[in-house]
Design an enzyme around this catalytic site. Structure first.
Site, short mmCIF file in Angstrom:
data_model
loop_
_atom_site.label_atom_id
_atom_site.label_comp_id
_atom_site.label_asym_id
_atom_site.label_seq_id
_atom_site.Cartn_x
_atom_site.Cartn_y
_atom_site.Cartn_z
N SER A 135 0.87 -1.30 0.14
CA SER A 135 -0.06 -0.09 -0.02
C SER A 135 0.76 1.33 -0.08
O SER A 135 0.19 2.42 -0.08
CB SER A 135 -0.94 0.02 1.19
OG SER A 135 -1.98 -0.77 1.08
N LYS B 70 0.12 3.78 -2.91
CA LYS B 70 -0.72 4.97 -2.54
C LYS B 70 -0.29 6.32 -2.63
O LYS B 70 -0.93 7.45 -2.62
CB LYS B 70 -1.64 4.82 -1.53
CG LYS B 70 -2.60 3.38 -1.88
CD LYS B 70 -3.49 2.91 -0.74
CE LYS B 70 -4.17 1.81 -0.86
NZ LYS B 70 -4.60 0.97 0.24
N SER C 262 -6.09 3.99 4.21
CA SER C 262 -5.61 2.93 3.03
C SER C 262 -6.56 2.25 2.24
O SER C 262 -6.54 0.98 1.98
CB SER C 262 -4.58 1.83 3.50
OG SER C 262 -3.78 1.18 2.94
#
Length: 483
Positions: free
Chosen positions: A96, A99, A154
């Site tokens: 993640s 991102k 997230s």
């Protein structure tokens, strides 16, 4: 009959025992297979900790600590100096932390007040049990809320919705991600989605992600978003739910206290393991730390260890305040002598904000430098008066640069840069003086002509003599004409 019954019972017992033995053997075999297929993460972490640290091979460079990450980097944002390097170009899964790129592009290409609407693809193209904030098809939130949803919560579906909002489709946004990565200098990166979900063709390196993160943390708005421990979603006409998002980054929430935290992002998949990006700022140095393939909670403790190493062993050095090796006697371009009007001073100077990063045990005199006149378009835009770039190295490690700029009121031409004894003339001043002289001569001529034609006489005898001379002058002209 009894004997037959006994024999049958014996056979039945034997069959039962055989079945039980078979089941036991199969169970043991399955257990062994499962155990063999399950990695020993603690053992793997110990092996990773012993991997070489490339930055330790630089002479006189402060020795960096051992960490259990597969790869790790500490980079100074403003200079690009790499303070710590361990397998920094290895291609790994970012999870993640992807991102960070998604939010960077969203901030660059959209307004905070834009409404981001959730399509069917945005919501249902991600696993239902993955990281999410529960957005439904047709709901919409502002882009500002979406940024918090991505960085704090997230949320995978929010990353997809933002991609569709910015580029029209997820695929088009992924192309934008890869183009942006290349423009930032990334060479070991390929994005295949917006959120970091596991895909074989979705990878980057800690070096590349540090470049992306440096761009991200140069944006004040994104720093504020990425340093939010808790965010409150309030119900609106287009999103009916009220809820809170809690950040999982322990240095941001304060669960692990550290002074100077600017922001960060966590990441995890089964194959990527723990990944973490963190930014911290102290004493003028803004550092980005990226660690890949860690085991919780060492991604946080190792980040603290790396920050301590960097802040304790390096410092920021302003070039203009400390550089004296080529000013003024040893320079082809820093000298200027008196101009034609008696003024003097340095036509060129180092940009006052240019700095480099050095070990605290070293000085600027321990560095080497190269001068380049080939400036990039971005450098010319950032430094409009720059003529050259002075790049510094410390034992062949790039540590930053300084820009050589000219004074706007005394801009030298390219031809003047080659001589040591050059007189610089301000052409504008010469033009002003020339115009003034022409005006004065015109005025004096006009006044003289008027005085001659409108002459007055102090007495009558003077007037008679003047008329007589005038008649004699005319007769003389006619005589000469007919000779």
């Amino acid at each position: 009959m009894n004997l037959s019954l006994f024999t049958n019972k014996k056979n039945c017992i034997f069959k039962i025992i055989s079945v039980l033995l078979t089941i036991t053997i199969c169970a043991c075999t399955f257990s062994l297979d499962v155990h063999a297929d399950t990695p020993n993460y603690e053992e793997a972490a110990a092996e990773r900790k012993s991997l070489p640290i490339q930055s330790n091979s630089t002479p006189n460079w402060p020795e960096g600590p051992e960490v259990s990450a597969e790869s790790a980097i500490v980079m100074e944002v403003n200079t690009g100096t790499i303070l710590y390097a361990k397998n920094i170009h290895e291609e790994l899964y970012p999870a993640s932390t992807t991102k960070i790129m998604t939010c960077l592009l969203a901030a660059e290409n959209s307004a905070l007040s834009d409404m981001v609407t959730f399509s069917h693809d945005a919501v249902f193209s991600v696993p239902h049990d993955g990281s999410s904030i529960g957005m439904d098809v047709g709901e919409s939130i502002t882009l500002e809320q979406a940024l918090y949803g991505i960085m704090v919560g997230s949320a995978n579906e929010v990353a997809n919705a933002v991609a569709e909002h910015v580029s029209g489709s997820i695929d088009a946004f992924i192309r934008l991600m890869n183009d942006k990565a290349k423009s930032l200098g990334c060479t070991n990166t390929h994005f295949a989605n917006t959120n970091g979900l596991q895909e074989d063709n979705h990878y980057t390196s800690v070096y590349d992600l540090a470049l992306i993160s440096s761009e991200f943390f140069s944006n004040e708005l994104l720093c504020n978003v990425a340093n939010t421990p808790r965010y409150h979603f309030e119900p609106t006409a287009t999103q009916p739910d009220e809820f809170y998002l809690n950040n999982k980054h322990k240095l941001i929430t304060g669960e692990i206290k550290y002074d100077g935290i600017v922001g960060g992002k966590t990441g995890y998949t089964d194959l990527a393991r723990e990944t973490l990006v963190t930014c911290a700022e102290r004493d003028g140095m803004k550092l980005v730390c990226v660690v890949f393939m860690e085991e919780s909670p060492t991604q946080f403790t190792d980040t603290v260890t790396l920050f301590d190493y960097a802040f304790n062993n390096f410092h920021l050095v302003n070039v203009a305040d400390n550089e004296s090796r080529y000013m003024p006697n040893d320079s082809l371009f820093f000298e200027s002598e008196n101009d034609v009007f008696g003024k003097s001073g340095n036509i060129l100077s180092l940009d006052a904000t240019s700095s480099i990063i050095l070990p605290k045990t070293s000085s600027i005199n321990d560095t080497s430098y190269e001068v380049s006149y080939d400036l990039t378009a971005q450098e010319k835009e950032t430094y409009p008066t720059a003529l050259a770039k002075i790049s510094y190295t410390y034992n062949k490690v790039p540590i930053g640069y300084a820009m050589l700029c000219y004074s706007l009121s005394k801009a030298p031409s390219d031809a003047t840069l080659g001589g040591k004894h050059t007189i610089y003339i301000d052409v504008r001043i010469l033009l002003i003086i020339a115009v003034a002289l022409v005006i004065l001569l015109t005025i004096f001529g006009s006044v003289g002509s008027r005085a001659f034609h409108h002459r007055t006489f102090s007495s009558k005898s003077d007037k008679i003599r003047y008329r007589r001379r005038k008649r004699e002058f005319k007769r003389g002209r006619f005589k000469n004409r007919f000779k």
